[in-house]
Enzyme design. Sequence first.
Site, PDB file in Angstrom:
ATOM      1  N   TYR A 155     -66.043  30.858  -0.623  1.00 31.37           N
ATOM      2  CA  TYR A 155     -66.887  31.344   0.463  1.00 31.37           C
ATOM      3  C   TYR A 155     -68.149  32.340  -0.332  1.00 31.37           C
ATOM      4  CZ  TYR A 155     -69.201  33.950   3.756  1.00 31.37           C
ATOM      5  OH  TYR A 155     -70.174  35.405   4.830  1.00 31.37           O
ATOM      6  N   LYS A 159     -71.782  30.765  -0.541  1.00 29.71           N
ATOM      7  CA  LYS A 159     -73.048  30.828  -0.135  1.00 29.71           C
ATOM      8  C   LYS A 159     -74.120  31.514  -1.217  1.00 29.71           C
ATOM      9  CE  LYS A 159     -73.466  32.139   3.729  1.00 29.71           C
ATOM     10  NZ  LYS A 159     -73.963  32.057   4.852  1.00 29.71           N
TER      11      LYS A 159
END
Length: 373
Positions: A155, A159
């Site tokens: 994650y 990002k």
Amino acid sequence: MAGWSCLVTGAGGFLGQWIVRFLLEEKELQEVRALDKVFRPEVQEEFSSPQHKGKLTVLQGDILDKQCLRRACQGVSVVIHTAAVIDPGEALPRETVMNINLKGTQLLLEACAQANVRAFIYTSSIEVAGPNSYSEAVRNGREEDNHESRWASAYPYSKRLAEKAVLAADGWALAGSGTLHTCALRPMYIYGEGSPLLHADVTRALENDGLLHYNTKRSVANPVYVGNVAWAHILASRALRDPEQAPRVRGQFYYISDDTPHQSYGDFSYALGREWGLRLDSRARLPVALQYWLAFLLELASFLLRPLCRFRPPFTRHLVTLSNSVFTFSYEKAQRDLGYEPPFRWEEAKQKTVQWVGSVVEQHREAGKAKTG
């Protein structure tokens, strides 16, 4: 500034819904296109309201579908890209998270260039900045401090790379004429009515005799209300379309927070749930350092077992660090460049969220009665 249109990806999500609602109130806006893979029935019903007819177009499609993205971007002035997989617990396969968060963003940028989209606002995350260590405190950090996550977890990694791709795309030549203008917003932990993470915390507590998960008292975060984050996106869309504002906003990222009190995640959940009987788990917990090294051993076991089976550690070093750090940021740059002032103050945001938490508690209790009945 006149006669513009906007595409919102992830429009059926927690934040996306709020952005769509704000956009529908914007003057001179001709059309809002709401794109998502799946819309929950209640969201579909809201977006299908007769009052939105002619101004709101609902599109269902996959962020990895090139043809879908090209059609969605055609004739659009601004793209607000919120679609993402949020997976701090690393429950999903890494490839899934990387594809949606990074590849999906890259495909959308390419579609924007081909369709002559002028402005692109990316919903980034505080996790692209860290925290990298639970022992290093960051208080009221700023953009110029250049904090950057070193985690390889899917994650924050996806990002971070997606944000870099968006900011690097500023100045791209469009297929017709002109250039693409981009910026990114890094909200803190987002809370409010409908928050999936807060819903999970409350549900887990209700299944554990009302006990909320407890983090170390030294951890400090600054949560931000969803309505304030959505409003920051509206201001960013205005800024990138304004010839006077755009030069100082293009290629920039902004931390988005508000006046919500800085506190640990556990204390924050307690502040929102105590009215409904939720309480902090006061039982002794392992020291953070021990949790961290236990997480390391669990991750090592997961790696060694990978040829035989998929073992998912119950927690990771990244999650331990995220939950037990002092990590807060100022929104001064957004205030200066975007004119950002949170429209929802803490007391109002708290009241709305507490009422929603009450509805979650009531639904859980009713479901329990139905099972026993």
